[in-house]
Design a protein around this motif. Structure first.
Motif, PDB file in Angstrom:
ATOM      1  N   THR A 111       0.832  -1.188   0.000  1.00 35.31           N
ATOM      2  CA  THR A 111       0.000   0.000   0.000  1.00 35.31           C
ATOM      3  C   THR A 111       0.875   1.248   0.000  1.00 35.31           C
ATOM      4  N   TYR A 112       0.339   2.302  -0.572  1.00 34.69           N
ATOM      5  CA  TYR A 112       1.060   3.573  -0.583  1.00 34.69           C
ATOM      6  C   TYR A 112       0.143   4.686  -0.111  1.00 34.69           C
ATOM      7  N   ASP A 113       0.746   5.667   0.541  1.00 35.97           N
ATOM      8  CA  ASP A 113       0.037   6.840   1.030  1.00 35.97           C
ATOM      9  C   ASP A 113       0.554   8.051   0.270  1.00 35.97           C
ATOM     10  N   ALA A 153       2.037   4.017 -10.005  1.00 37.31           N
ATOM     11  CA  ALA A 153       1.697   2.715  -9.408  1.00 37.31           C
ATOM     12  C   ALA A 153       0.969   1.846 -10.428  1.00 37.31           C
ATOM     13  N   LEU A 208       0.516  -2.598  -6.248  1.00 35.02           N
ATOM     14  CA  LEU A 208       0.540  -1.358  -5.475  1.00 35.02           C
ATOM     15  C   LEU A 208      -0.879  -0.804  -5.390  1.00 35.02           C
ATOM     16  N   ALA A 216       0.693   2.610   5.650  1.00 31.12           N
ATOM     17  CA  ALA A 216       1.122   2.251   4.300  1.00 31.12           C
ATOM     18  C   ALA A 216       2.541   1.715   4.304  1.00 31.12           C
ATOM     19  N   ILE A 250       4.467   2.332   1.731  1.00 36.53           N
ATOM     20  CA  ILE A 250       5.217   3.365   1.009  1.00 36.53           C
ATOM     21  C   ILE A 250       4.563   4.722   1.260  1.00 36.53           C
ATOM     22  N   ARG A 251       5.359   5.660   1.709  1.00 37.62           N
ATOM     23  CA  ARG A 251       4.897   7.054   1.839  1.00 37.62           C
ATOM     24  C   ARG A 251       5.448   7.818   0.645  1.00 37.62           C
ATOM     25  N   VAL A 252       4.614   8.674   0.057  1.00 42.50           N
ATOM     26  CA  VAL A 252       5.050   9.496  -1.070  1.00 42.50           C
ATOM     27  C   VAL A 252       4.841  10.956  -0.680  1.00 42.50           C
ATOM     28  N   ASN A 282       9.096  -1.440   1.211  1.00 44.47           N
ATOM     29  CA  ASN A 282       8.788  -0.426   2.214  1.00 44.47           C
ATOM     30  C   ASN A 282       9.750   0.741   2.072  1.00 44.47           C
ATOM     31  N   THR A 316      10.114   5.426   1.629  1.00 51.06           N
ATOM     32  CA  THR A 316       9.555   6.737   1.339  1.00 51.06           C
ATOM     33  C   THR A 316      10.072   7.218  -0.015  1.00 51.06           C
ATOM     34  N   LEU A 325       9.386   4.490  -7.321  1.00 52.03           N
ATOM     35  CA  LEU A 325       8.733   3.274  -6.818  1.00 52.03           C
ATOM     36  C   LEU A 325       9.571   2.043  -7.156  1.00 52.03           C
TER      37      LEU A 325
END
Length: 189
Positions: free
Chosen positions: A44-46, A61, A73, A82, A84-86, A102, A104, A126
């Motif tokens: 998951t990504y935020d 993604a 993703l 999440a 992954i933090r973006v 995992n 950022t 990513l």
């Protein structure tokens, strides 16, 4: 996702049409289940901190989801932690991977201001989180060539070598952390 869906659909169609072509359908032995394709590992990504780049994050993604089967993703649900933090920032784009899958991602406005494609930046960064290193210099066809092809490059999809590496990273025994080179100083340039 593309191969697994296609393979399952073709297998089902073949089994149903075999009797129509004069062949015999073969039933599985009792107690055995058909082999299912391995489930994709969901990351998951935020992108809530990605500011004006939120749609570029979703499209980056999506480019990975269209290209590989072993990992998917997805946006994190509200309140979900999440993988992954973006984040958007004013510097040069870069990624800070943790363990495989995992970390950022920073979408740097400096590269965007120089004309680099936001979706390519996102997909490239990513790629670092998925265990890939930079491949520079490199052609536009290589996503991990980053900025080396110049701002005119808008390719957002990994090449065959990059896809294979991610597939290997996320299947079977290869679920270990990527090589140190993939983790240190990952950036678009």
């Amino acid at each position: 996702m593309r191969i697994r869906t296609l393979t399952c659909g073709l297998a089902a169609t073949a089994m149903m049409s075999l009797p129509l072509m004069g062949g015999q359908a073969v039933a599985a032995e009792p107690g055995t289940a058909p082999r299912a394709a391995p489930a994709a590992r969901v990351l998951t990504y935020d992108a809530s901190g990605a500011a004006e780049f939120r749609s570029a994050v979703d499209r980056g993604a999506a480019a990975w989801n269209e290209s590989v089967d072993s990992v998917e993703l997805r946006p994190a649900a509200s309140g979900q932690r999440a993988n992954i933090r973006v984040l958007a920032d004013d510097g040069w784009p870069h990624a800070v991977p943790g363990s495989l899958g995992n970390g950022t991602v920073y979408i740097g406005r400096q590269a965007v201001d120089q004309g680099y494609h936001t979706v390519r930046i996102t997909a490239h960064e990513l790629g670092h989180i998925l265990g890939l290193s930079d491949r520079k210099p490199g052609p536009c066809s290589s996503l991990m060539s980053g900025s080396s092809p110049g701002p005119g490059c808008t390719n957002v999809h990994p090449d065959a070598t990059e896809r294979a590496r991610v597939e290997d990273n996320f299947t079977g025994a290869a679920r270990t952390a990527p090589a140190a080179g993939a983790l240190a100083g990952a950036a678009l340039d």
